[in-house]
Design a protein around this motif. Structure first.
Motif, mmCIF file in Angstrom:
data_model
loop_
_atom_site.group_PDB
_atom_site.id
_atom_site.type_symbol
_atom_site.label_atom_id
_atom_site.label_comp_id
_atom_site.label_asym_id
_atom_site.label_seq_id
_atom_site.Cartn_x
_atom_site.Cartn_y
_atom_site.Cartn_z
ATOM 1 N N HIS A 37 55.270 -84.275 -28.979
ATOM 2 C CA HIS A 37 56.695 -84.019 -28.764
ATOM 3 C C HIS A 37 57.042 -83.743 -27.309
ATOM 4 O O HIS A 37 58.202 -83.867 -26.922
ATOM 5 C CB HIS A 37 57.154 -82.838 -29.622
ATOM 6 C CG HIS A 37 56.963 -83.086 -31.085
ATOM 7 N ND1 HIS A 37 57.789 -83.903 -31.812
ATOM 8 C CD2 HIS A 37 56.008 -82.647 -31.940
ATOM 9 C CE1 HIS A 37 57.366 -83.951 -33.069
ATOM 10 N NE2 HIS A 37 56.284 -83.195 -33.160
ATOM 11 N N VAL A 38 56.039 -83.384 -26.506
ATOM 12 C CA VAL A 38 56.344 -82.976 -25.136
ATOM 13 C C VAL A 38 55.604 -83.776 -24.069
ATOM 14 O O VAL A 38 55.925 -83.668 -22.894
ATOM 15 C CB VAL A 38 56.067 -81.465 -24.931
ATOM 16 C CG1 VAL A 38 56.963 -80.633 -25.824
ATOM 17 C CG2 VAL A 38 54.611 -81.126 -25.182
ATOM 18 N N VAL A 39 54.628 -84.576 -24.454
ATOM 19 C CA VAL A 39 53.869 -85.378 -23.490
ATOM 20 C C VAL A 39 54.080 -86.847 -23.809
ATOM 21 O O VAL A 39 53.899 -87.271 -24.948
ATOM 22 C CB VAL A 39 52.362 -85.023 -23.546
ATOM 23 C CG1 VAL A 39 51.567 -85.902 -22.601
ATOM 24 C CG2 VAL A 39 52.138 -83.552 -23.231
ATOM 25 N N ASP A 40 54.475 -87.604 -22.818
ATOM 26 C CA ASP A 40 54.688 -89.045 -23.009
ATOM 27 C C ASP A 40 53.326 -89.729 -23.093
ATOM 28 O O ASP A 40 52.592 -89.787 -22.112
ATOM 29 C CB ASP A 40 55.488 -89.612 -21.854
ATOM 30 C CG ASP A 40 55.776 -91.086 -22.019
ATOM 31 O OD1 ASP A 40 55.686 -91.591 -23.152
ATOM 32 O OD2 ASP A 40 56.113 -91.730 -21.008
ATOM 33 N N THR A 41 52.999 -90.230 -24.272
ATOM 34 C CA THR A 41 51.698 -90.866 -24.487
ATOM 35 C C THR A 41 51.814 -92.376 -24.576
ATOM 36 O O THR A 41 50.840 -93.047 -24.911
ATOM 37 C CB THR A 41 51.052 -90.333 -25.776
ATOM 38 O OG1 THR A 41 51.901 -90.618 -26.874
ATOM 39 C CG2 THR A 41 50.765 -88.854 -25.698
ATOM 40 N N SER A 42 52.963 -92.936 -24.250
ATOM 41 C CA SER A 42 53.134 -94.386 -24.375
ATOM 42 C C SER A 42 52.170 -95.143 -23.473
ATOM 43 O O SER A 42 51.667 -96.199 -23.853
ATOM 44 C CB SER A 42 54.575 -94.789 -24.090
ATOM 45 O OG SER A 42 54.939 -94.423 -22.782
ATOM 46 N N LEU A 43 51.889 -94.620 -22.288
ATOM 47 C CA LEU A 43 50.941 -95.269 -21.393
ATOM 48 C C LEU A 43 49.539 -95.255 -22.001
ATOM 49 O O LEU A 43 48.840 -96.271 -21.983
ATOM 50 C CB LEU A 43 50.952 -94.579 -20.036
ATOM 51 C CG LEU A 43 50.195 -95.258 -18.908
ATOM 52 C CD1 LEU A 43 50.731 -96.671 -18.672
ATOM 53 C CD2 LEU A 43 50.301 -94.445 -17.638
ATOM 54 N N ASP A 44 49.136 -94.112 -22.555
ATOM 55 C CA ASP A 44 47.831 -94.020 -23.218
ATOM 56 C C ASP A 44 47.747 -94.987 -24.387
ATOM 57 O O ASP A 44 46.726 -95.661 -24.574
ATOM 58 C CB ASP A 44 47.581 -92.594 -23.733
ATOM 59 C CG ASP A 44 47.469 -91.581 -22.616
ATOM 60 O OD1 ASP A 44 47.155 -91.979 -21.480
ATOM 61 O OD2 ASP A 44 47.698 -90.393 -22.893
ATOM 62 N N ASP A 45 48.797 -95.066 -25.165
ATOM 63 C CA ASP A 45 48.822 -95.985 -26.314
ATOM 64 C C ASP A 45 48.692 -97.431 -25.852
ATOM 65 O O ASP A 45 47.995 -98.229 -26.468
ATOM 66 C CB ASP A 45 50.108 -95.809 -27.128
ATOM 67 C CG ASP A 45 50.200 -94.434 -27.780
ATOM 68 O OD1 ASP A 45 49.163 -93.764 -27.912
ATOM 69 O OD2 ASP A 45 51.324 -94.047 -28.152
#
Length: 76
Positions: A37-45
């Motif tokens: 909810h607070v960390v953008d993980t789209s790059l990791d994905d």
């Protein structure tokens, strides 16, 4: 880097958390719940998806090896 934080919980919530995950695991449990909810993980994905694409990875490795060969030739 880890940061320490003090939070206030209702006693019933704390007791339920204690029973469910245990004393030494509360922080990690809360962090795991909050992270999406607070960390953008789209790059990791995206990186994970690219690594799973074996054809693309093979092409990338071929390109890297060719580039390394070109650099070795240029150094001579």
């Amino acid at each position: 880097m880890r940061r320490k934080m003090t939070i206030t919980l209702d006693e019933a919530v704390y007791e339920g958390l204690y029973r469910t995950v245990g004393r030494r695991k509360m922080s990690q449990f809360i962090e795991d719940l909050l992270r999406p909810h607070v960390v953008d993980t789209s790059l990791d994905d995206g990186y994970r998806a690219m690594a799973a694409d074996t054809v693309r990875e093979a092409e990338a490795m071929e390109w890297c090896n060719a580039l390394a060969g070109d650099m070795a030739d240029a150094a001579r």
